[in-house]
Design a protein around this motif. Structure first.
Motif, PDB file in Angstrom:
ATOM      1  N   GLN A  60       0.845  -1.184   0.000  1.00  0.00           N
ATOM      2  CA  GLN A  60       0.000   0.000   0.000  1.00  0.00           C
ATOM      3  C   GLN A  60       0.886   1.242   0.000  1.00  0.00           C
ATOM      4  OE1 GLN A  60      -3.618   0.046   2.647  1.00  0.00           O
ATOM      5  NE2 GLN A  60      -2.543  -1.690   3.598  1.00  0.00           N
ATOM      6  N   ALA A  61       0.480   2.242  -0.745  1.00  0.00           N
ATOM      7  CA  ALA A  61       1.222   3.503  -0.766  1.00  0.00           C
ATOM      8  C   ALA A  61       0.253   4.630  -1.056  1.00  0.00           C
ATOM      9  CB  ALA A  61       2.334   3.468  -1.800  1.00  0.00           C
ATOM     10  N   LEU A  62       0.462   5.759  -0.395  1.00  0.00           N
ATOM     11  CA  LEU A  62      -0.340   6.938  -0.658  1.00  0.00           C
ATOM     12  C   LEU A  62       0.503   8.180  -0.466  1.00  0.00           C
ATOM     13  CD1 LEU A  62      -2.570   7.971   2.332  1.00  0.00           C
ATOM     14  CD2 LEU A  62      -0.976   6.070   2.521  1.00  0.00           C
ATOM     15  N   LYS A  63       0.041   9.279  -1.031  1.00  0.00           N
ATOM     16  CA  LYS A  63       0.735  10.555  -0.887  1.00  0.00           C
ATOM     17  C   LYS A  63      -0.012  11.415   0.116  1.00  0.00           C
ATOM     18  CE  LYS A  63      -1.757  12.729  -4.720  1.00  0.00           C
ATOM     19  NZ  LYS A  63      -1.679  13.298  -6.081  1.00  0.00           N
ATOM     20  N   PHE A  64       0.717  12.380   0.679  1.00  0.00           N
ATOM     21  CA  PHE A  64       0.133  13.284   1.667  1.00  0.00           C
ATOM     22  C   PHE A  64       0.867  14.605   1.570  1.00  0.00           C
ATOM     23  CE2 PHE A  64      -0.198  15.338   5.761  1.00  0.00           C
ATOM     24  CZ  PHE A  64      -1.489  15.078   6.186  1.00  0.00           C
TER      25      PHE A  64
END
Length: 250
Positions: A60-64
């Protein structure tokens, strides 16, 4: 997913490009879910590419996006990671700003900006990591080998990074009961776009000449050290590790 960090989750502050980007994808390659923080909208495309590269490793990977000089944004950063991943095991802070300028020419606004980015953000990142990380967690902050240099021009850069050593030692003691290690990595002058605007070609060549191989530090020299500290190197804590090819030492 297999790897030394399978099932773990990591926050990488300023994790979209350059050293932070490589750390993000390196930890993902070892099985860690990653939250990729970035500050400026101009970095969003690179954040997207880093997230996609991380997902390519099956995690899982996400930007912030956030300005981490605002403590409430640091809180939201960690809360977001907890909401998505369920737990946080690793927190790596690569946030930093470089300024080379004589003391007599430095403005109050420049001073405040340097200390907000390099010291204040680092402090509140450590605070939230200490509150949110799982027992046995790992925290790493990127500082600078200029902490061991006797040179001109970098008063606000080295000066605003130096408090992080004291923050780190205190945090290492305070978090030790939970098995959380806290360390700094101090690269030499790095061959990245952040370095060259601060230096003349002659000075850049001089910096390179002071290290092994007559070259600057590369991001590929530093990311494996960070990876070691968040895996097998967990018995190391409260330290600043100088990784600079012999550029300087204490």
């Amino acid at each position: 997913m297999t790897g030394s960090l399978a099932g773990k989750s990591a926050i990488i502050a300023a994790g979209a490009k350059n050293l932070g980007g490589l750390i993000s994808t390196s930890l993902a390659a070892e099985g860690a879910n990653v939250l990729v923080h970035y500050n400026s909208t101009s970095t969003e495309d690179e954040a997207n590419r880093t997230v996609m590269a991380a997902r390519g490793h099956g995690v899982q990977a996400l930007k912030f996006q956030a300005d981490l000089t605002v403590p409430s944004n640091v809180e939201l950063l960690f809360e977001t990671a907890l909401d998505v991943f369920g737990s946080i095991d690793i927190a790596v802070n690569t946030v930093g700003k470089v300024l080379r300028k004589p003391i007599v020419e430095t403005t109050e606004a420049e001073y405040d900006s340097m200390f907000d980015i390099n010291a204040k953000a680092a402090y509140f990142f450590l605070k939230e990591a200490g509150k949110r990380l799982e027992d046995g967690g790992r925290i790493v902050t990127i500082v600078t080998s200029l902490l061991a240099a006797f040179t001109d021009g970098y008063s606000t850069y080295a000066g605003s990074k130096s408090p992080v050593e004291h923050f780190t030692r205190a945090a290492a003691k305070e978090f030790a009961a939970r098995g959380i290690s806290v360390n700094n990595v101090a690269p030499g002058p790095m061959d990245t776009p952040f370095f060259y605007p601060q230096e003349t070609p002659d000075r850049a060549q001089f910096h390179a000449s002071q290290a092994m191989g007559n070259r600057l530090t590369r991001i590929q020299d530093i990311a494996p050290l960070v990876q070691f500290l968040v895996t097998d190197g967990g018995w190391i804590t409260g330290q600043t590790l100088f990784a600079n090819g012999g550029y300087t030492t204490r």
